[in-house]
Scaffold this motif. Structure first.
Motif, PDB file in Angstrom:
ATOM      1  N   GLY A  78       0.617  -1.012   0.179  1.00  0.00           N
ATOM      2  CA  GLY A  78       0.143  -0.139   0.315  1.00  0.00           C
ATOM      3  C   GLY A  78       0.704   1.070  -0.264  1.00  0.00           C
ATOM      4  O   GLY A  78       0.445   2.727  -0.598  1.00  0.00           O
ATOM      5  N   SER A  79       1.873   1.316   0.566  1.00  0.00           N
ATOM      6  CA  SER A  79       3.304   2.635   0.745  1.00  0.00           C
ATOM      7  C   SER A  79       4.247   2.705  -0.525  1.00  0.00           C
ATOM      8  O   SER A  79       4.830   3.375  -0.593  1.00  0.00           O
ATOM      9  CB  SER A  79       4.119   2.128   1.580  1.00  0.00           C
ATOM     10  N   CYS A  80       3.832   1.454  -1.774  1.00  0.00           N
ATOM     11  CA  CYS A  80       4.672   1.140  -2.958  1.00  0.00           C
ATOM     12  C   CYS A  80       4.360   2.199  -3.862  1.00  0.00           C
ATOM     13  O   CYS A  80       3.526   2.047  -4.936  1.00  0.00           O
ATOM     14  CB  CYS A  80       4.707  -0.002  -3.292  1.00  0.00           C
ATOM     15  N   PRO A  81       4.919   3.164  -4.262  1.00  0.00           N
ATOM     16  CA  PRO A  81       5.021   4.133  -5.354  1.00  0.00           C
ATOM     17  C   PRO A  81       5.150   3.655  -6.817  1.00  0.00           C
ATOM     18  O   PRO A  81       4.396   3.274  -7.704  1.00  0.00           O
ATOM     19  CB  PRO A  81       6.113   5.615  -5.496  1.00  0.00           C
ATOM     20  N   SER A  82       5.661   2.387  -6.891  1.00  0.00           N
ATOM     21  CA  SER A  82       6.468   1.703  -8.235  1.00  0.00           C
ATOM     22  C   SER A  82       5.503   0.570  -8.061  1.00  0.00           C
ATOM     23  O   SER A  82       4.355   0.446  -9.817  1.00  0.00           O
ATOM     24  CB  SER A  82       7.812   1.160  -8.373  1.00  0.00           C
ATOM     25  N   GLY A  83       4.976   0.304  -6.769  1.00  0.00           N
ATOM     26  CA  GLY A  83       3.013  -0.217  -7.520  1.00  0.00           C
ATOM     27  C   GLY A  83       1.966  -0.237  -7.980  1.00  0.00           C
ATOM     28  O   GLY A  83       1.265  -0.909  -8.521  1.00  0.00           O
ATOM     29  N   THR A  93       3.710  -4.093 -12.264  1.00  0.00           N
ATOM     30  CA  THR A  93       2.763  -5.297 -11.386  1.00  0.00           C
ATOM     31  C   THR A  93       3.302  -5.171 -10.092  1.00  0.00           C
ATOM     32  O   THR A  93       3.207  -6.382  -9.592  1.00  0.00           O
ATOM     33  CB  THR A  93       2.837  -6.525 -12.447  1.00  0.00           C
ATOM     34  N   LEU A  94       4.428  -5.159  -9.615  1.00  0.00           N
ATOM     35  CA  LEU A  94       5.585  -5.073  -8.611  1.00  0.00           C
ATOM     36  C   LEU A  94       4.224  -5.086  -6.899  1.00  0.00           C
ATOM     37  O   LEU A  94       3.656  -4.096  -6.657  1.00  0.00           O
ATOM     38  CB  LEU A  94       6.462  -4.155  -8.286  1.00  0.00           C
ATOM     39  N   ASN A  95       4.573  -6.089  -6.783  1.00  0.00           N
ATOM     40  CA  ASN A  95       3.712  -6.493  -5.805  1.00  0.00           C
ATOM     41  C   ASN A  95       4.063  -6.528  -4.247  1.00  0.00           C
ATOM     42  O   ASN A  95       4.740  -8.122  -4.181  1.00  0.00           O
ATOM     43  CB  ASN A  95       2.265  -7.557  -5.962  1.00  0.00           C
ATOM     44  N   ILE A  96       4.888  -6.258  -3.296  1.00  0.00           N
ATOM     45  CA  ILE A  96       6.169  -6.163  -2.972  1.00  0.00           C
ATOM     46  C   ILE A  96       5.536  -6.889  -1.824  1.00  0.00           C
ATOM     47  O   ILE A  96       6.042  -7.420  -1.410  1.00  0.00           O
ATOM     48  CB  ILE A  96       7.214  -4.977  -1.710  1.00  0.00           C
ATOM     49  N   ARG A  97       4.627  -7.439  -1.137  1.00  0.00           N
ATOM     50  CA  ARG A  97       3.796  -8.334   0.093  1.00  0.00           C
ATOM     51  C   ARG A  97       3.734  -9.640  -0.733  1.00  0.00           C
ATOM     52  O   ARG A  97       4.400  -9.857   0.125  1.00  0.00           O
ATOM     53  CB  ARG A  97       2.565  -8.064   0.207  1.00  0.00           C
ATOM     54  N   MET A 103      11.866  -3.872 -10.371  1.00  0.00           N
ATOM     55  CA  MET A 103      10.534  -3.221 -10.383  1.00  0.00           C
ATOM     56  C   MET A 103      10.475  -1.948  -9.224  1.00  0.00           C
ATOM     57  O   MET A 103      10.231  -1.173  -9.606  1.00  0.00           O
ATOM     58  CB  MET A 103       9.140  -3.037 -10.436  1.00  0.00           C
ATOM     59  N   CYS A 104      11.516  -2.316  -7.945  1.00  0.00           N
ATOM     60  CA  CYS A 104      11.950  -1.392  -7.312  1.00  0.00           C
ATOM     61  C   CYS A 104      12.395  -0.472  -7.050  1.00  0.00           C
ATOM     62  O   CYS A 104      13.567  -0.912  -8.191  1.00  0.00           O
ATOM     63  CB  CYS A 104      12.399  -2.435  -6.003  1.00  0.00           C
ATOM     64  N   THR A 105      11.924   0.284  -6.643  1.00  0.00           N
ATOM     65  CA  THR A 105      13.317   1.997  -7.390  1.00  0.00           C
ATOM     66  C   THR A 105      14.246   1.777  -5.670  1.00  0.00           C
ATOM     67  O   THR A 105      14.837   3.203  -5.814  1.00  0.00           O
ATOM     68  CB  THR A 105      12.268   2.807  -6.935  1.00  0.00           C
ATOM     69  N   THR A 106      14.048   1.160  -4.605  1.00  0.00           N
ATOM     70  CA  THR A 106      14.926   1.172  -3.709  1.00  0.00           C
ATOM     71  C   THR A 106      14.795   3.246  -2.986  1.00  0.00           C
ATOM     72  O   THR A 106      15.168   2.963  -2.777  1.00  0.00           O
ATOM     73  CB  THR A 106      16.038   1.115  -3.660  1.00  0.00           C
ATOM     74  N   CYS A 107      13.386   3.218  -2.978  1.00  0.00           N
ATOM     75  CA  CYS A 107      12.674   4.568  -1.909  1.00  0.00           C
ATOM     76  C   CYS A 107      12.628   3.509  -0.581  1.00  0.00           C
ATOM     77  O   CYS A 107      12.672   5.108   0.274  1.00  0.00           O
ATOM     78  CB  CYS A 107      11.800   4.338  -2.770  1.00  0.00           C
ATOM     79  N   TYR A 108      13.070   2.378  -0.233  1.00  0.00           N
ATOM     80  CA  TYR A 108      12.450   3.161   0.856  1.00  0.00           C
ATOM     81  C   TYR A 108      11.285   2.576   1.566  1.00  0.00           C
ATOM     82  O   TYR A 108      11.030   2.702   2.907  1.00  0.00           O
ATOM     83  CB  TYR A 108      13.665   2.708   1.997  1.00  0.00           C
ATOM     84  N   ASN A 109      10.208   2.857   1.268  1.00  0.00           N
ATOM     85  CA  ASN A 109       8.449   3.784   1.585  1.00  0.00           C
ATOM     86  C   ASN A 109       8.879   2.616   1.817  1.00  0.00           C
ATOM     87  O   ASN A 109       7.000   2.310   3.467  1.00  0.00           O
ATOM     88  CB  ASN A 109       8.293   4.135   0.125  1.00  0.00           C
ATOM     89  N   CYS A 110       8.384   0.727   1.672  1.00  0.00           N
ATOM     90  CA  CYS A 110       7.723  -0.004   2.399  1.00  0.00           C
ATOM     91  C   CYS A 110       8.439  -0.642   3.898  1.00  0.00           C
ATOM     92  O   CYS A 110       7.867  -1.042   5.153  1.00  0.00           O
ATOM     93  CB  CYS A 110       7.671  -1.691   1.906  1.00  0.00           C
ATOM     94  N   GLN A 111       9.930  -0.677   3.612  1.00  0.00           N
ATOM     95  CA  GLN A 111      10.161  -0.881   4.548  1.00  0.00           C
ATOM     96  C   GLN A 111      10.533  -0.292   5.985  1.00  0.00           C
ATOM     97  O   GLN A 111      10.707  -0.393   7.341  1.00  0.00           O
ATOM     98  CB  GLN A 111      11.744  -0.749   4.062  1.00  0.00           C
ATOM     99  N   ILE A 118      12.556  -5.040   4.333  1.00  0.00           N
ATOM    100  CA  ILE A 118      11.887  -5.338   2.648  1.00  0.00           C
ATOM    101  C   ILE A 118      13.086  -5.200   1.504  1.00  0.00           C
ATOM    102  O   ILE A 118      13.454  -6.361   1.035  1.00  0.00           O
ATOM    103  CB  ILE A 118      10.996  -4.563   2.815  1.00  0.00           C
ATOM    104  N   VAL A 119      13.972  -3.864   1.302  1.00  0.00           N
ATOM    105  CA  VAL A 119      14.670  -3.989   0.674  1.00  0.00           C
ATOM    106  C   VAL A 119      16.076  -4.157   0.801  1.00  0.00           C
ATOM    107  O   VAL A 119      16.584  -4.524  -0.704  1.00  0.00           O
ATOM    108  CB  VAL A 119      15.001  -1.941   0.224  1.00  0.00           C
ATOM    109  N   ASP A 120      16.472  -4.351   2.161  1.00  0.00           N
ATOM    110  CA  ASP A 120      17.794  -5.826   1.759  1.00  0.00           C
ATOM    111  C   ASP A 120      17.826  -6.550   1.621  1.00  0.00           C
ATOM    112  O   ASP A 120      18.468  -6.992   0.672  1.00  0.00           O
ATOM    113  CB  ASP A 120      17.594  -4.993   3.616  1.00  0.00           C
TER     114      ASP A 120
HETATM  115  S1  SF4 Z   1      11.145  -0.099  -1.600  1.00  0.00           S
HETATM  116 FE1  SF4 Z   1       9.635  -0.400  -1.120  1.00  0.00          FE
HETATM  117  S2  SF4 Z   1       8.302   0.957  -1.529  1.00  0.00           S
HETATM  118 FE2  SF4 Z   1       9.583   1.474  -2.674  1.00  0.00          FE
HETATM  119  S3  SF4 Z   1       9.600   1.179  -4.513  1.00  0.00           S
HETATM  120 FE3  SF4 Z   1      10.575  -0.780  -4.202  1.00  0.00          FE
HETATM  121  S4  SF4 Z   1       9.292  -2.185  -2.889  1.00  0.00           S
HETATM  122 FE4  SF4 Z   1       8.776  -0.748  -3.514  1.00  0.00          FE
END
Ligand code: SF4
Ligand code: SF4
Length: 168
Positions: A33-38, A42-46, A66-74, A83-85
């Protein structure tokens, strides 16, 4: 056990070690729900967290890239899961298995050739001059000797070889 099987077992162990933290996931969905890329891919980080460590199929999953490593999710995960690690560790294993995503390979090739993942272009050069800056920044763009040093560093740490393996 054959070498191939040994290699697969080692790869699986590495993926499992990288994913241990994911076992604490409660599948709440805050991350996706926090993932801008999703919102645009099609990225579903959950789901990625759910399947991390289960088998080696994740190495072929395009969503890894597809993850931009913005770290919102983590930052928002209620279980403090890295998560990102986890994702970056699995990406690294994927690259070491010769499975880098083509667009990411292009970025690596840019770095190898120009010392920048995104080299300067004519438009940016002109913009710099327009706002009173020097045409080239204080980087390897300006200092060619530095570029040679960057190239030799990328070769000596094995990065060049790794990317060349991914080309074949
Ligand atoms: S770091 Fe998390 S929130 Fe950001 S793009 Fe990657 S999976 Fe999505
Ligand atoms: S936010 Fe954390 S606990 Fe919730 S689904 Fe994502 S990884 Fe799992």
């Amino acid at each position: 056990m054959t070498d191939k099987n040994t290699g697969e077992t080692e790869t699986m162990e590495r993926i499992q070690n990288a994913s241990i933290d994911a076992l604490r996931c409660i599948q709440c969905g805050v991350c996706s729900g926090s993932c801008p890329s999703g919102r645009h891919t099609t990225l579903n980080i959950r789901k990625l967290v759910k399947i991390a460590g289960k088998n080696t199929d994740i190495l072929n999953n395009k969503e890894l890239w597809m993850c931009t490593t913005c770290y919102n999710c983590q930052e928002r995960c209620p279980r403090d899961i890295g998560i990102v690690d986890i994702l970056l560790d699995i990406r690294a294993i994927s690259v070491q298995n010769g499975n880098i995503h083509p667009e990411h390979r292009i970025v690596c090739e840019m770095l190898l050739e120009y010392g920048h993942a995104v080299p300067i272009n004519e438009h940016t050069r002109a913009n710099r001059v327009n706002i009173g800056l020097e045409e080239l920044p204080e980087t390897v763009h300006k200092y060619e000797d530095g570029l040679e040093e960057v190239k030799s560093l990328l070769a000596s740490c094995g990065f060049r070889k790794l990317i060349e393996q991914n080309e074949s």
